[in-house]
Design an enzyme around this catalytic site. Sequence first.
Site, PDB file in Angstrom:
ATOM      1  N   TYR A  62       0.932  -1.146   0.083  1.00 17.33           N
ATOM      2  CA  TYR A  62      -0.205  -0.116   0.118  1.00 17.33           C
ATOM      3  C   TYR A  62       0.654   1.120  -0.173  1.00 17.33           C
ATOM      4  O   TYR A  62       0.836   2.148  -0.708  1.00 17.33           O
ATOM      5  CB  TYR A  62      -0.992   0.029   1.223  1.00 17.33           C
ATOM      6  CG  TYR A  62      -1.771  -1.074   1.170  1.00 17.33           C
ATOM      7  CD1 TYR A  62      -2.976  -0.646   0.274  1.00 17.33           C
ATOM      8  CD2 TYR A  62      -1.727  -2.337   2.094  1.00 17.33           C
ATOM      9  CE1 TYR A  62      -3.897  -2.118   0.135  1.00 17.33           C
ATOM     10  CE2 TYR A  62      -2.689  -3.439   1.849  1.00 17.33           C
ATOM     11  CZ  TYR A  62      -3.823  -3.332   0.983  1.00 17.33           C
ATOM     12  OH  TYR A  62      -4.762  -4.366   1.051  1.00 17.33           O
ATOM     13  N   ASN A 118     -12.033  -0.983  -6.251  1.00 16.08           N
ATOM     14  CA  ASN A 118     -11.837  -1.565  -7.543  1.00 16.08           C
ATOM     15  C   ASN A 118     -13.035  -2.414  -8.119  1.00 16.08           C
ATOM     16  O   ASN A 118     -13.280  -3.371  -7.585  1.00 16.08           O
ATOM     17  CB  ASN A 118     -10.628  -2.503  -7.635  1.00 16.08           C
ATOM     18  CG  ASN A 118     -10.174  -3.164  -9.113  1.00 16.08           C
ATOM     19  OD1 ASN A 118     -10.808  -2.642 -10.039  1.00 16.08           O
ATOM     20  ND2 ASN A 118      -9.416  -3.980  -8.977  1.00 16.08           N
TER      21      ASN A 118
END
Length: 166
Positions: A100, A123
């Site tokens: 991340y 997403n």
Amino acid sequence: MDSTPTALIRLSSPIGRLELTGDDVGVLTLSIEREGHLPHEDQPEHPSPVLEEAAKQLTEYFAGTRTRFDVPLHLAGGTAFQRAVWARLDELDYGTVTSYGELGLSIDRPGSGRAIGGAVGANPLPILIGCHRVLASNGRITGYSGGSGIPTKEWLLGHEGIEYRS
């Protein structure tokens, strides 16, 4: 341009049933069955050439014969920040991983790990845009919003030969 799904197709996979929606531009969403349900399961299928090709490529991916998807994707929603994260995820190759933090640095947003995690989780095209390839900086799985959650992510990582920590 209208982003209303005009096409819908379902297929079986090792991680559960998948549901693809699309429009005249490309694939809009890919959903992984969660607790036996799909978002549009009450609607009949309306295949399109783009969705049929996406289903073929996903079948090849699960069979281990495809490592890159080349169907048109239509990211109709999301904020500019989310779209930047998704574009970077789309550049990750099969079998590679990022964190991340690295993802935040790559889009000039260092220190935004929590926001990056939210964008990864939002997403609309998992697998086609490899959000399963994002781990914590220590190699641990911190979550997954598709399918059965972490077990689905573990399967996808294992399928691509990506090492991770539980």
